[in-house]
Scaffold this active site. Structure first.
Site, mmCIF file in Angstrom:
data_model
loop_
_atom_site.group_PDB
_atom_site.id
_atom_site.type_symbol
_atom_site.label_atom_id
_atom_site.label_comp_id
_atom_site.label_asym_id
_atom_site.label_seq_id
_atom_site.Cartn_x
_atom_site.Cartn_y
_atom_site.Cartn_z
ATOM 1 N N LYS A 13 0.829 -1.213 0.000
ATOM 2 C CA LYS A 13 0.000 0.000 0.000
ATOM 3 C C LYS A 13 0.862 1.262 0.000
ATOM 4 O O LYS A 13 0.657 2.164 -0.805
ATOM 5 C CB LYS A 13 -0.952 0.008 1.209
ATOM 6 C CG LYS A 13 -1.919 -1.159 1.243
ATOM 7 C CD LYS A 13 -2.884 -1.075 2.405
ATOM 8 C CE LYS A 13 -2.238 -1.176 3.773
ATOM 9 N NZ LYS A 13 -1.559 -2.458 4.068
ATOM 10 N N ARG A 86 -10.267 0.655 8.321
ATOM 11 C CA ARG A 86 -9.823 -0.711 8.592
ATOM 12 C C ARG A 86 -10.883 -1.520 9.336
ATOM 13 O O ARG A 86 -10.640 -2.682 9.660
ATOM 14 C CB ARG A 86 -8.578 -0.635 9.482
ATOM 15 C CG ARG A 86 -7.315 -1.136 8.845
ATOM 16 C CD ARG A 86 -6.204 -0.824 9.829
ATOM 17 N NE ARG A 86 -5.035 -1.576 9.576
ATOM 18 C CZ ARG A 86 -3.935 -1.046 9.023
ATOM 19 N NH1 ARG A 86 -3.905 0.194 8.646
ATOM 20 N NH2 ARG A 86 -2.876 -1.795 8.872
ATOM 21 N N ARG A 125 11.350 -6.079 5.087
ATOM 22 C CA ARG A 125 11.263 -4.618 4.889
ATOM 23 C C ARG A 125 12.215 -3.878 5.834
ATOM 24 O O ARG A 125 12.374 -4.237 6.992
ATOM 25 C CB ARG A 125 9.839 -4.138 5.173
ATOM 26 C CG ARG A 125 9.742 -2.613 5.207
ATOM 27 C CD ARG A 125 8.344 -2.117 5.250
ATOM 28 N NE ARG A 125 7.551 -2.710 6.311
ATOM 29 C CZ ARG A 125 6.226 -2.628 6.367
ATOM 30 N NH1 ARG A 125 5.563 -1.977 5.440
ATOM 31 N NH2 ARG A 125 5.573 -3.198 7.364
ATOM 32 N N ARG A 159 10.863 -1.993 11.457
ATOM 33 C CA ARG A 159 9.780 -1.534 12.318
ATOM 34 C C ARG A 159 9.558 -2.539 13.438
ATOM 35 O O ARG A 159 9.603 -3.754 13.191
ATOM 36 C CB ARG A 159 8.481 -1.406 11.493
ATOM 37 C CG ARG A 159 8.287 -0.033 10.913
ATOM 38 C CD ARG A 159 7.152 0.080 9.945
ATOM 39 N NE ARG A 159 5.905 -0.599 10.281
ATOM 40 C CZ ARG A 159 4.832 -0.606 9.500
ATOM 41 N NH1 ARG A 159 4.846 0.053 8.344
ATOM 42 N NH2 ARG A 159 3.742 -1.245 9.845
ATOM 43 N N ARG A 170 -0.870 -9.273 13.242
ATOM 44 C CA ARG A 170 -1.430 -8.251 12.338
ATOM 45 C C ARG A 170 -2.274 -8.893 11.245
ATOM 46 O O ARG A 170 -3.327 -8.382 10.872
ATOM 47 C CB ARG A 170 -0.301 -7.413 11.712
ATOM 48 C CG ARG A 170 0.278 -6.404 12.688
ATOM 49 C CD ARG A 170 1.611 -5.868 12.228
ATOM 50 N NE ARG A 170 1.545 -5.138 10.992
ATOM 51 C CZ ARG A 170 2.607 -4.834 10.235
ATOM 52 N NH1 ARG A 170 3.815 -5.212 10.615
ATOM 53 N NH2 ARG A 170 2.466 -4.163 9.122
HETATM 54 P P1 AP5 Z 1 4.797 -1.660 1.867
HETATM 55 O O1 AP5 Z 1 4.513 -0.811 0.692
HETATM 56 O O2 AP5 Z 1 5.543 -1.038 2.997
HETATM 57 O O3 AP5 Z 1 3.448 -2.378 2.353
HETATM 58 P P2 AP5 Z 1 2.197 -1.821 3.160
HETATM 59 O O4 AP5 Z 1 0.988 -2.464 2.591
HETATM 60 O O5 AP5 Z 1 2.221 -0.320 3.216
HETATM 61 O O6 AP5 Z 1 2.515 -2.465 4.568
HETATM 62 P P3 AP5 Z 1 2.346 -1.946 6.043
HETATM 63 O O7 AP5 Z 1 2.994 -3.006 6.909
HETATM 64 O O8 AP5 Z 1 2.852 -0.560 6.236
HETATM 65 O O9 AP5 Z 1 0.819 -1.982 6.202
HETATM 66 P P4 AP5 Z 1 0.018 -2.118 7.460
HETATM 67 O O10 AP5 Z 1 -1.332 -1.882 6.922
HETATM 68 O O11 AP5 Z 1 0.150 -3.347 8.261
HETATM 69 O O12 AP5 Z 1 0.673 -1.056 8.460
HETATM 70 P P5 AP5 Z 1 0.289 0.416 8.866
HETATM 71 O O13 AP5 Z 1 1.523 1.175 8.947
HETATM 72 O O14 AP5 Z 1 -0.848 0.922 8.049
HETATM 73 O O15 AP5 Z 1 5.595 -2.958 1.351
HETATM 74 C C1 AP5 Z 1 6.066 -3.945 2.259
HETATM 75 C C2 AP5 Z 1 7.423 -4.488 1.782
HETATM 76 O O16 AP5 Z 1 7.228 -5.223 0.576
HETATM 77 C C3 AP5 Z 1 8.454 -3.396 1.453
HETATM 78 O O17 AP5 Z 1 9.723 -3.847 1.834
HETATM 79 C C4 AP5 Z 1 8.368 -3.249 -0.078
HETATM 80 O O18 AP5 Z 1 9.603 -2.841 -0.642
HETATM 81 C C5 AP5 Z 1 7.977 -4.651 -0.507
HETATM 82 N N1 AP5 Z 1 7.086 -4.675 -1.670
HETATM 83 C C6 AP5 Z 1 6.024 -3.846 -1.900
HETATM 84 N N2 AP5 Z 1 5.401 -4.196 -3.051
HETATM 85 C C7 AP5 Z 1 6.076 -5.273 -3.538
HETATM 86 C C8 AP5 Z 1 5.901 -6.086 -4.703
HETATM 87 N N3 AP5 Z 1 4.915 -5.879 -5.585
HETATM 88 N N4 AP5 Z 1 6.774 -7.108 -4.887
HETATM 89 C C9 AP5 Z 1 7.792 -7.334 -4.011
HETATM 90 N N5 AP5 Z 1 8.008 -6.583 -2.899
HETATM 91 C C10 AP5 Z 1 7.147 -5.566 -2.661
HETATM 92 O O19 AP5 Z 1 -0.341 0.173 10.331
HETATM 93 C C11 AP5 Z 1 0.488 -0.154 11.427
HETATM 94 C C12 AP5 Z 1 -0.372 -0.259 12.683
HETATM 95 O O20 AP5 Z 1 -1.005 1.016 12.967
HETATM 96 C C13 AP5 Z 1 -1.550 -1.250 12.624
HETATM 97 O O21 AP5 Z 1 -1.141 -2.572 12.916
HETATM 98 C C14 AP5 Z 1 -2.478 -0.665 13.707
HETATM 99 O O22 AP5 Z 1 -2.062 -0.981 15.005
HETATM 100 C C15 AP5 Z 1 -2.321 0.841 13.503
HETATM 101 N N6 AP5 Z 1 -3.309 1.365 12.540
HETATM 102 C C16 AP5 Z 1 -3.042 1.910 11.310
HETATM 103 N N7 AP5 Z 1 -4.182 2.269 10.700
HETATM 104 C C17 AP5 Z 1 -5.203 1.950 11.549
HETATM 105 C C18 AP5 Z 1 -6.619 2.045 11.468
HETATM 106 N N8 AP5 Z 1 -7.238 2.559 10.391
HETATM 107 N N9 AP5 Z 1 -7.355 1.607 12.518
HETATM 108 C C19 AP5 Z 1 -6.770 1.112 13.635
HETATM 109 N N10 AP5 Z 1 -5.423 0.972 13.757
HETATM 110 C C20 AP5 Z 1 -4.641 1.391 12.725
#
Ligand code: AP5
Length: 219
Positions: A13, A86, A125, A159, A170
């Site tokens: 994402k 979410r 990552r 992270r 997660r």
């Molecule tokens: P990356 O682009 O970083 O993936 P991402 O989908 O952004 O992953 P996140 O782990 O950041 O998502 P998340 O939803 O769990 O975490 P968030 O920060 O929102 O890519 C991942 C890796 O893969 C990278 O190394 C990249 O280079 C590689 N990659 C990407 N695309 C690729 C491809 N096509 N092929 C190969 N490699 C690839 O949330 C964190 C925490 O915050 C949650 O757990 C929760 O506690 C809280 N939180 C956030 N939002 C909410 C909400 N709305 N409600 C409640 N709690 C929330």
């Protein structure tokens, strides 16, 4: 224009949002990044969020809704929402907030990819704690190992919630609470643009641009 990007943790994402905002000139509102910067600044919100983030659980709806509604207002409405909504409660509140401003979601993009693929992506990552640039130890290596390309001497970090046991939690949280958001949009006649995210980064971008370009042209 409001675009929602859905997908499991590690689906790509953040990676894809950076490209979407550049092409369509939108603000990138990542709920995770916002919470992490609150955490780094040591605010009350950041401290409260940390308790949930560190164990792979969702921050309570009320907190995140307030935070994201404020961020959308600051962005002036034109944005890509990364990681929000979410839960069904968050999705319904977002619709309500937008309707009050006579706005609506223009596109829901859903990155579809299996758990075993995302587990490998997340555990490999590495991120820059200064500029937020994201790398991968195998698929997206920095020019100098362990260091950010943009912030030169800055060491990359893993992270805290990218450790294997937290990643499992997660994913569990995602299946229990977030997959229902797709059903919510389907029930409300909101078209969902499914993207095969188990493809190289550029292929995924090409699929997204193809769908969003036709939507932008049709507006
Ligand atoms: P990356 O682009 O970083 O993936 P991402 O989908 O952004 O992953 P996140 O782990 O950041 O998502 P998340 O939803 O769990 O975490 P968030 O920060 O929102 O890519 C991942 C890796 O893969 C990278 O190394 C990249 O280079 C590689 N990659 C990407 N695309 C690729 C491809 N096509 N092929 C190969 N490699 C690839 O949330 C964190 C925490 O915050 C949650 O757990 C929760 O506690 C809280 N939180 C956030 N939002 C909410 C909400 N709305 N409600 C409640 N709690 C929330």
């Amino acid at each position: 224009m409001v675009i929602v990007l859905l997908g499991p943790p590690g689906a790509g994402k953040g990676t894809q949002c950076k490209r979407i905002v550049e092409r369509y000139r939108l603000a990138h509102l990542s709920s995770g990044d916002i919470l992490r910067s609150e955490k780094a600044a040591g605010t009350k919100l950041g401290r409260k969020a940390q308790r949930y983030m560190d164990c792979g659980k969702l921050v309570p709806d009320q907190i995140i809704i307030e935070t994201m509604v404020g961020a959308i207002a600051c962005a002036g409405g034109d944005c890509v929402l990364d990681g929000f909504p979410r839960t069904v409660v968050q999705a319904a509140e977002l619709d309500k907030e937008l309707a009050q401003k006579r706005e609506k979601i223009d596109a829901v993009v859903s990155l579809v990819v299996d758990d075993d693929v995302v587990e490998e992506r997340i555990t490999g990552r590495r991120s820059c704690p200064v500029c937020g640039a994201v790398y991968h130890i195998d698929t997206l290596k920095p020019k100098i190992e362990g260091h950010c390309d943009k912030c030169k001497n800055q060491e990359l970090i893993q992270r805290p919630d990218d450790k294997p046991d937290v990643v499992k939690q997660r994913l569990k949280t995602y299946h229990e609470q977030t997959t229902a958001v797709v059903g919510y949009y389907a029930d409300n006649s909101q078209e969902i643009l499914d993207i095969d995210a188990d493809r190289p980064v550029d292929d995924v971008t090409a699929q997204i641009f193809e769908k969003l370009d036709s939507l932008v042209t049709a507006r």
